[in-house]
Design an enzyme around this catalytic site. Structure first.
Site, short mmCIF file in Angstrom:
data_model
loop_
_atom_site.label_atom_id
_atom_site.label_comp_id
_atom_site.label_asym_id
_atom_site.label_seq_id
_atom_site.Cartn_x
_atom_site.Cartn_y
_atom_site.Cartn_z
N CYS A 274 0.93 -1.24 0.03
CA CYS A 274 0.11 0.06 0.12
C CYS A 274 0.66 1.24 -0.12
O CYS A 274 0.45 2.25 -0.69
CB CYS A 274 -0.93 -0.08 1.22
SG CYS A 274 -0.17 0.00 2.84
N HIS A 332 -3.13 1.38 6.76
CA HIS A 332 -3.21 1.51 5.36
C HIS A 332 -2.92 2.90 4.91
O HIS A 332 -3.30 3.75 5.46
CB HIS A 332 -4.64 0.95 4.85
CG HIS A 332 -4.74 0.94 3.52
ND1 HIS A 332 -4.00 0.29 2.76
CD2 HIS A 332 -5.88 1.44 2.67
CE1 HIS A 332 -4.58 0.38 1.40
NE2 HIS A 332 -5.64 1.12 1.53
N ASP A 355 -7.16 5.97 -3.79
CA ASP A 355 -6.39 4.73 -3.19
C ASP A 355 -5.97 3.77 -4.38
O ASP A 355 -6.88 3.15 -5.00
CB ASP A 355 -7.01 3.96 -2.31
CG ASP A 355 -6.34 2.97 -1.50
OD1 ASP A 355 -5.33 2.61 -1.94
OD2 ASP A 355 -7.07 2.41 -0.56
#
Length: 684
Positions: A274, A332, A355
């Site tokens: 991530c 995250h 994202d």
């Protein structure tokens, strides 16, 4: 009469780069400018001078098959909504006339060509050709990405290095990252990312037309950073070995990733997780002129069935079980981009969540956003894009369930754990800024305490608590754990009844990666405690370095306690996950106040071994604008408590604040030691 002839066109590179705040792209073969601001070009005429009475000029600007033709006028009045070309009648050099080309504040991003045609009495006599790259302009008030403060533009557009934050909310770890937007080849790779996207390949004209809108651009980029649906930049991998590529934790910047992707013919780079996906997207957006920052959400929920509930299962002895498809990542990382949302109304302008980590599909593609941060806080799940998914990441409830012989013996709910801290790098400062309140309503300290928080002492740090009608258990760390030191914690067992009780205490520790279920138990303790009526007892425990070093490294520890009443067999659970802070590399710079471009400088990197056994490894040093590529040094085995120093030389090539970063990858242990130093390079 002698014909008018254009010998060449001068793009006035240094002046235009400064005017458009694109000096960082001075190494590009193509002039880089921003929309909504004039570009000055000058003609070098051969033979006779320009005659305004008989001569005229016309400019054709092209983007793919799209073009606009405009006469060169003597009126300086421009519109933010249309192309305009003009000469300044008060400053007109007839032998070398200057022309200003002004683009709309909503012009499309990309590679442009332009043709300059000269006419005498309506007959074309001469032509010249050139090209430029047009980016978004956060300095232009009419641009949809305009951000109002210079310090923000410096941080979110111009800053080519920064920090991301990992670890846990209790023990935040800074990870340096080089965004590299001005490094060779990065600009071209970012523009080619748009060119190889499915949208462009499917319908080039429509793609070009939509590239005026940062909402459209950001969705294309979000999908193209991962390689799940297209020829995207990064292939994700979260388990197994990384022999076919690079372990995600070893990347130090975006430049290597983007140039490797471009040079390979757009084959995905292996591997990303991530923070790598987010950091590379931040680079691309800053290159394209869209303000961008990297965000960390601690205790981030991945709610697979969209019910805003994450179920976690434990055994009766406190071992976390792999019974649910839902998960909570210790952290995250995504990005926020700043833009107007004319599609949603002005109330949704500002920071938008994007994202690029491939988790769930959005309109059939692995991308996410842009989701307005304001809409997430207001739970406007009727708006787009992907607000329900992001809302769950920061707001889901956690249900902790203890099972014994297939039967649920304890069930508790936690409404505070998910999204416990949301942060980003502070503007102009190497620290994190807490922005949790931008995403969700924050309860006051008094209401948090009334919901059941408790501390063991003034110095201890609350971890978790579990309660039933008969008993209460509280689990707390004495202080933030540090590598090489024991993990000290306490368990407080409370009998809430007016009769004496015997209780079993089960303690269990498991190592886990930030986004996975824990591995097998590596440490456990079991015992019995006798409690009188309404009595509380505190049990002190520790996990020694020799017990955790070989299994934890860069991972975290899931620690759980189950308290069992031996009479009623009622059980209560308290659990939490924490990281163990690694030592940092110390970087010192000689003559720190007199660093100028093209002059050799010296840095000293120092590492002290705080582990309980000898360590060895490879030291890697990098720094955009300071060092070309990376420099590696092998470190011989170092005894516990000993220190080693490495001298580094570097030659800055750019003015501004730069980051020198160092990484020590240890052999035979899952741990990486990092350090960074911000360096101010002044003009000579």
């Amino acid at each position: 009469m002698e014909d008018l002839k254009i010998q060449n066109v001068n793009l006035q590179e240094s002046e235009n780069l400064e005017r458009h705040r694109t000096e960082g792209f001075s190494g590009s073969k193509t002039l880089v400018v921003r929309r909504g601001a004039p570009v000055r070009v000058s003609m070098q005429l051969e033979g006779r001078a320009f005659n305004p009475k008989t001569d005229s000029l016309r400019i054709k600007v092209l983007l793919g098959s799209l073009y606009v033709v405009m006469p060169v006028t003597f009126s300086k009045k421009v519109s933010p909504r249309r192309w305009k070309a003009y000469m300044d009648p008060k400053d007109l050099n007839l032998q070398n006339p200057s022309i200003f080309i002004s683009s709309p504040a909503s012009a499309m991003v990309g590679y442009y060509g332009f043709q300059l045609h000269a006419f005498t009495k309506g007959v074309k006599k001469t032509s010249a050709f050139s090209k430029f790259i047009l980016l978004c302009n956060p300095w232009c008030r009419e641009d949809a990405v305009y951000i109002p403060f210079e310090a923000q533009r410096e941080e979110y557009i111009q800053n080519d290095s920064g920090l991301m934050f990992i670890g846990t909310a209790m023990n935040v770890v800074s990870r340096p990252w080089s965004f590299d937007q001005f490094e060779p080849g990065v600009l071209e790779a970012c523009l080619n990312l748009l060119r190889v996207s499915p949208q462009h390949q499917k319908n080039r004209k429509m793609d070009f037309l939509k590239r005026n809108n940062p909402v459209y651009i950001s969705r294309v980029v979000s999908a193209m950073i991962n390689s799940e649906d297209d020829r995207g930049v990064l292939k994700g991998k979260w388990k197994g070995d990384y022999k076919e590529g690079v372990n995600p934790s070893l990347w130090t910047g975006s430049g290597d990733i983007l140039t490797q992707w471009a040079e390979s013919g757009y084959s995905p780079v292996k591997y990303g997780q991530c923070w790598v996906f987010a950091a590379v997207m931040c680079t691309v957006m800053r290159v394209l002129g869209i303000p961008c920052r990297v965000i960390t959400n601690f205790n981030s929920a991945h709610d697979t069935n969209a019910n805003l509930v994450i179920e976690e299962y434990y055994s009766e002895t406190g071992q976390k079980l792999k019974h649910s498809a839902d998960s909570i990542w210790n952290f995250h990382v995504w990005v926020e981009c700043w833009m107007n949302r004319q599609d949603l109304g002005s109330g949704m302008d500002g920071w938008q969540v994007l994202d690029p980590t491939p988790q769930e599909r959005s309109e059939g593609v692995y991308c996410c956003g842009p989701a307005p941060v304001k809409a997430i806080k207001d739970r406007r799940i009727d708006l787009f894009y992907d607000i329900p998914f992001v809302y769950a990441e920061v707001n889901a409830d956690v249900h902790s369930i203890v099972v014994s012989e297939g039967r649920v013996v304890s069930h508790t709910k936690d409404t505070e754990r998910v999204g416990s801290l949301i942060c980003t790098k502070a503007v102009g400062s190497p620290r994190h800024q807490n922005i949790t309140g931008d995403y969700k309503l924050i309860r006051s300290p008094s209401s948090t305490l009334s919901s059941g928080s408790s501390t063991m002492s003034e110095d201890s740090m609350l971890i978790s608590r579990g309660s039933s009608r008969d008993m209460l258990v509280i689990l707390a760390l004495d202080k933030a754990p540090f590598a090489g030191e024991p993990v000290h914690f306490t368990v407080k067992a409370v009998n809430k009844q007016r009769v004496a009780r015997r209780m079993k205490v089960h303690l269990n520790a498991q190592a886990k990666e930030y986004n996975h279920s824990p591995s097998d138990t590596f440490w456990e303790r079991h015992g019995v405690v006798q409690l009188g009526p309404m009595e509380a007892k505190v049990i002190h425990q520790q996990i020694l370095p020799t017990e955790y070093e070989d299994v934890v490294g860069d991972n975290v520890i899931n620690l759980a306690v189950v308290l069992e009443d031996l009479t009623s067999h009622t059980r209560v659970l308290a659990s939490e996950e924490f990281n163990i802070a690694s030592p940092e590399l110390n970087i010192e710079i000689a003559d720190e106040d007199s660093i100028v471009p093209n002059k050799e400088q010296t840095a000293k990197v120092t590492f002290t071994n705080s582990f309980s056994h000898p360590v060895s490894g490879v030291l890697t040093v990098a720094g955009a604008g300071l060092i070309q590529g990376k420099v590696n040094f092998r470190m011989l085995p170092l005894r516990p408590g000993s220190s080693v120093q490495q001298r580094i030389t570097f030659i800055p090539n750019k003015v501004g604040t730069k980051m020198l970063q160092a990484r020590l990858t240890l052999s035979h242990i899952n741990s990486t030691i990092r350090g960074f130093k911000m360096i101010s390079v002044s003009r000579a």
